[in-house]
Design a protein around this motif. Sequence first.
Motif, PDB file in Angstrom:
ATOM      1  N   LEU A  62       0.826  -1.206   0.000  1.00 51.18           N
ATOM      2  CA  LEU A  62       0.000   0.000   0.000  1.00 51.18           C
ATOM      3  C   LEU A  62       0.856   1.251   0.000  1.00 51.18           C
ATOM      4  O   LEU A  62       0.560   2.229  -0.694  1.00 51.18           O
ATOM      5  N   GLU A  63       1.919   1.216   0.794  1.00 51.13           N
ATOM      6  CA  GLU A  63       2.785   2.397   0.901  1.00 51.13           C
ATOM      7  C   GLU A  63       3.556   2.647  -0.388  1.00 51.13           C
ATOM      8  O   GLU A  63       3.558   3.769  -0.909  1.00 51.13           O
ATOM      9  N   GLU A  64       4.196   1.613  -0.904  1.00 50.72           N
ATOM     10  CA  GLU A  64       5.038   1.791  -2.087  1.00 50.72           C
ATOM     11  C   GLU A  64       4.233   2.194  -3.302  1.00 50.72           C
ATOM     12  O   GLU A  64       4.720   2.942  -4.157  1.00 50.72           O
ATOM     13  N   GLU A  65       2.988   1.713  -3.380  1.00 50.20           N
ATOM     14  CA  GLU A  65       2.163   2.003  -4.541  1.00 50.20           C
ATOM     15  C   GLU A  65       1.179   3.148  -4.295  1.00 50.20           C
ATOM     16  O   GLU A  65       0.395   3.497  -5.183  1.00 50.20           O
ATOM     17  N   SER A  66       1.201   3.731  -3.082  1.00 48.92           N
ATOM     18  CA  SER A  66       0.290   4.817  -2.712  1.00 48.92           C
ATOM     19  C   SER A  66      -1.166   4.457  -2.996  1.00 48.92           C
ATOM     20  O   SER A  66      -1.911   5.215  -3.619  1.00 48.92           O
ATOM     21  N   ARG A  99      -6.089   4.149  -7.352  1.00 51.77           N
ATOM     22  CA  ARG A  99      -5.763   2.778  -6.954  1.00 51.77           C
ATOM     23  C   ARG A  99      -6.294   2.543  -5.544  1.00 51.77           C
ATOM     24  O   ARG A  99      -6.008   3.320  -4.617  1.00 51.77           O
ATOM     25  N   ILE A 100      -7.051   1.445  -5.349  1.00 54.48           N
ATOM     26  CA  ILE A 100      -7.850   1.307  -4.126  1.00 54.48           C
ATOM     27  C   ILE A 100      -7.740  -0.109  -3.562  1.00 54.48           C
ATOM     28  O   ILE A 100      -7.727  -1.100  -4.306  1.00 54.48           O
ATOM     29  N   PHE A 101      -7.684  -0.170  -2.239  1.00 60.33           N
ATOM     30  CA  PHE A 101      -7.796  -1.421  -1.497  1.00 60.33           C
ATOM     31  C   PHE A 101      -9.024  -1.336  -0.605  1.00 60.33           C
ATOM     32  O   PHE A 101      -9.223  -0.335   0.099  1.00 60.33           O
ATOM     33  N   PHE A 102      -9.861  -2.374  -0.606  1.00 60.88           N
ATOM     34  CA  PHE A 102     -11.074  -2.413   0.206  1.00 60.88           C
ATOM     35  C   PHE A 102     -10.892  -3.352   1.399  1.00 60.88           C
ATOM     36  O   PHE A 102     -10.406  -4.477   1.245  1.00 60.88           O
ATOM     37  N   SER A 159      -4.949   3.858  -2.031  1.00 66.72           N
ATOM     38  CA  SER A 159      -5.907   4.358  -1.052  1.00 66.72           C
ATOM     39  C   SER A 159      -6.686   3.201  -0.435  1.00 66.72           C
ATOM     40  O   SER A 159      -6.791   2.121  -1.014  1.00 66.72           O
ATOM     41  N   ILE A 160      -7.233   3.451   0.759  1.00 59.68           N
ATOM     42  CA  ILE A 160      -7.919   2.416   1.528  1.00 59.68           C
ATOM     43  C   ILE A 160      -9.364   2.824   1.774  1.00 59.68           C
ATOM     44  O   ILE A 160      -9.626   3.957   2.204  1.00 59.68           O
TER      45      ILE A 160
END
Length: 219
Positions: free
Chosen positions: A5-9, A145-148, A11-12
């Motif tokens: 998440l950090e390296e690719e920035s 770019r998103i993570f759920f 969002s959450i």
Amino acid sequence: LSKILEEESISIVQIGAGASSLDPRMPHAEGVENLVSNLGRNYNGKIHLYEPNPTNIYALRKAWNNSKFDYEIFNEGLTSSKESKNLIFYYIKEDAPHYQCCSTIPEHVLKHYQDSIFSDLLTFKAKCVPIKSMIKRLLAYGKYRIFFALDVEGLDYEAALAILDSCRDYSIEGFSIEILNMSPQQYEEISALAAAKGFINAGIGLDLHFWDRVYIKTD
């Protein structure tokens, strides 16, 4: 996961944030809050926290008050329909203080409290929005770019389908979802669909009771 998440920035989006780590029934730091605590200061994604129960919002804000990252809290839930709408949520007083089994599906609550009947349930109404509306909120900030992270109490299968359907148009990089509320057939379907769309099942997700699985995009 924090490193990705950090390296690719990335969002959450957390759906069902509850009272975060201020829920006394949490054995230690809540999953998403713990995930975010491992991010470095260079992380520049955005964090959106969704919680439909208004009685949890004060604690949720307090839990995140000292966060060094860019976050927003929405007093909203999830709908499996394509349009936003106000929905009835059901909960039971025995689930106090933060009502972890609160759901738009009364049977889901009663499944966890089998000595109770429908008339024992308490209710409130909350605005609920679909997955794609949550995505578009981030797009408005230039976050693509998103993570759920999902804790959606009975809508797990529908939420996973909506996320995987959204992959056609948006950059969904991963999701963590509770499998306890899916049938074995639903879990197999989600896993197969995720694999077909380039996700791997990376194992245990964010739930502190190990009921989640996390899927990460590999291409």
